[in-house]
Design a protein around this motif. Structure first.
Motif, short mmCIF file in Angstrom:
data_model
loop_
_atom_site.label_atom_id
_atom_site.label_comp_id
_atom_site.label_asym_id
_atom_site.label_seq_id
_atom_site.Cartn_x
_atom_site.Cartn_y
_atom_site.Cartn_z
N TYR A 9 0.83 -1.20 0.00
CA TYR A 9 0.00 0.00 0.00
C TYR A 9 0.87 1.25 0.00
O TYR A 9 2.04 1.21 0.39
CB TYR A 9 -0.94 0.02 1.21
N ILE A 10 0.28 2.35 -0.48
CA ILE A 10 0.94 3.65 -0.45
C ILE A 10 0.02 4.61 0.31
O ILE A 10 -1.17 4.71 0.01
CB ILE A 10 1.22 4.20 -1.86
N LEU A 11 0.61 5.28 1.30
CA LEU A 11 -0.12 6.26 2.10
C LEU A 11 0.36 7.66 1.77
O LEU A 11 1.53 7.87 1.47
CB LEU A 11 0.13 6.02 3.59
N LEU A 12 -0.55 8.62 1.90
CA LEU A 12 -0.19 10.03 1.87
C LEU A 12 -0.15 10.50 3.31
O LEU A 12 -1.14 10.38 4.04
CB LEU A 12 -1.22 10.85 1.08
N CYS A 13 1.00 11.02 3.73
CA CYS A 13 1.16 11.50 5.10
C CYS A 13 0.78 12.98 5.18
O CYS A 13 0.75 13.68 4.17
CB CYS A 13 2.62 11.32 5.54
N ALA A 14 0.50 13.43 6.39
CA ALA A 14 0.09 14.82 6.61
C ALA A 14 1.12 15.83 6.13
O ALA A 14 0.76 16.94 5.75
CB ALA A 14 -0.22 15.05 8.09
N ASP A 15 2.39 15.44 6.10
CA ASP A 15 3.44 16.36 5.64
C ASP A 15 3.62 16.32 4.12
O ASP A 15 4.52 16.95 3.58
CB ASP A 15 4.76 16.07 6.35
N TYR A 18 5.03 10.38 0.93
CA TYR A 18 4.40 9.08 0.69
C TYR A 18 5.10 8.04 1.56
O TYR A 18 6.31 8.11 1.78
CB TYR A 18 4.52 8.65 -0.77
N TYR A 19 4.33 7.06 1.99
CA TYR A 19 4.88 5.92 2.73
C TYR A 19 4.39 4.67 2.03
O TYR A 19 3.19 4.51 1.78
CB TYR A 19 4.41 5.92 4.18
N THR A 20 5.29 3.78 1.71
CA THR A 20 4.94 2.50 1.09
C THR A 20 5.16 1.41 2.11
O THR A 20 6.22 1.35 2.75
CB THR A 20 5.81 2.24 -0.16
N GLY A 72 11.85 2.30 -3.89
CA GLY A 72 13.00 2.86 -4.58
C GLY A 72 12.66 3.90 -5.64
O GLY A 72 13.55 4.53 -6.20
N TRP A 73 11.39 4.07 -5.91
CA TRP A 73 10.97 5.00 -6.97
C TRP A 73 10.94 6.44 -6.49
O TRP A 73 10.73 6.72 -5.31
CB TRP A 73 9.57 4.65 -7.45
N SER A 74 11.07 7.35 -7.44
CA SER A 74 10.92 8.78 -7.17
C SER A 74 9.45 9.09 -6.89
O SER A 74 8.55 8.29 -7.21
CB SER A 74 11.38 9.60 -8.37
N ARG A 75 9.21 10.25 -6.34
CA ARG A 75 7.84 10.71 -6.10
C ARG A 75 7.06 10.75 -7.42
O ARG A 75 5.92 10.30 -7.49
CB ARG A 75 7.88 12.09 -5.44
N ALA A 76 7.67 11.29 -8.47
CA ALA A 76 6.98 11.40 -9.77
C ALA A 76 6.61 10.01 -10.30
O ALA A 76 5.51 9.83 -10.86
CB ALA A 76 7.87 12.13 -10.77
N LYS A 77 7.48 9.07 -10.14
CA LYS A 77 7.21 7.71 -10.63
C LYS A 77 6.07 7.07 -9.83
O LYS A 77 5.20 6.42 -10.40
CB LYS A 77 8.49 6.88 -10.55
N LYS A 78 6.06 7.27 -8.51
CA LYS A 78 4.97 6.75 -7.68
C LYS A 78 3.64 7.36 -8.10
O LYS A 78 2.62 6.67 -8.19
CB LYS A 78 5.23 7.03 -6.20
N PHE A 86 1.02 4.65 -17.40
CA PHE A 86 2.15 3.77 -17.63
C PHE A 86 3.11 4.31 -18.69
O PHE A 86 4.29 3.97 -18.70
CB PHE A 86 1.68 2.36 -17.94
N GLU A 87 2.63 5.22 -19.54
CA GLU A 87 3.52 5.87 -20.50
C GLU A 87 4.53 6.75 -19.77
O GLU A 87 5.73 6.69 -20.02
CB GLU A 87 2.71 6.70 -21.49
N THR A 88 4.03 7.57 -18.84
CA THR A 88 4.93 8.41 -18.04
C THR A 88 5.82 7.55 -17.15
O THR A 88 7.01 7.83 -17.01
CB THR A 88 4.12 9.41 -17.19
N LEU A 89 5.25 6.51 -16.58
CA LEU A 89 6.03 5.60 -15.73
C LEU A 89 7.20 5.03 -16.51
O LEU A 89 8.34 5.03 -16.04
CB LEU A 89 5.13 4.49 -15.20
N SER A 90 6.94 4.59 -17.72
CA SER A 90 7.99 4.04 -18.57
C SER A 90 9.03 5.10 -18.91
O SER A 90 10.23 4.84 -18.88
CB SER A 90 7.37 3.48 -19.84
N SER A 91 8.57 6.30 -19.20
CA SER A 91 9.48 7.41 -19.52
C SER A 91 10.38 7.72 -18.33
O SER A 91 11.59 7.93 -18.49
CB SER A 91 8.66 8.64 -19.90
#
Length: 99
Positions: A9-15, A18-20, A72-78, A86-91
Motif C-alpha cells: 500500500y501507499i499512504l499520503l502522510c500529513a506532511d 508518501y509511505y509505502t 526505490g521510486w521517485s515521487r513522480a514515478k509513484k 504507464f507511458e509516463t512511468l515508462s518514460s
C-alpha cells in the motif's frame, strides 16, 4: 516461506510525503494502526495518513518484491503509477538508464 498473501500500500502522510508498506492484515486495519501510531515509526509523526493505493498479492514474495521496487521510486514515478499513467512511468524509468 509461507504462501499466504500480503498487500502492498501507499499512504499520503500529513506532511505530503508518501509511505509505502506491506501488510498481511486487511489494509484498512493497517492504515488505522498507522493513524493510531501503532507499529508505525515512520508515520507516527506524520499523521494523519490516508490510503492512496493498494494491491493484494497471493504470494508473499511477490508483495515483498513490489514493496521494495516502489520504495526505490521517485515521487513522480509513484504518482504516475498510482494514476495508471504507464507511458509516463515508462518514460521516468528510462531516464535512469545509462545512455
Amino acid at each position: 516461506m509461507s504462501n499466504e498473501g500480503a498487500s502492498v500500500y501507499i499512504l499520503l502522510c500529513a506532511d505530503g510525503s508518501y509511505y509505502t508498506g506491506l501488510t498481511r492484515k486487511e489494509v484498512e486495519t493497517r492504515v488505522g494502526e498507522h493513524n493510531a501510531g501503532i507499529n508505525a515509526e515512520h508515520t507516527s509523526k506524520r499523521r494523519p495518513v490516508s490510503l492512496l493505493w493498494s494491491a493484494h498479492f497471493e504470494q508473499l514474495t511477490d508483495a515483498i518484491v513490489t514493496e521494495r521496487r516502489i520504495k526505490g521510486w521517485s515521487r513522480a514515478k509513484k504518482e504516475a503509477f498510482m494514476r495508471g499513467d504507464f507511458e509516463t512511468l515508462s518514460s521516468l524509468a528510462s531516464r535512469k538508464r545509462p545512455s
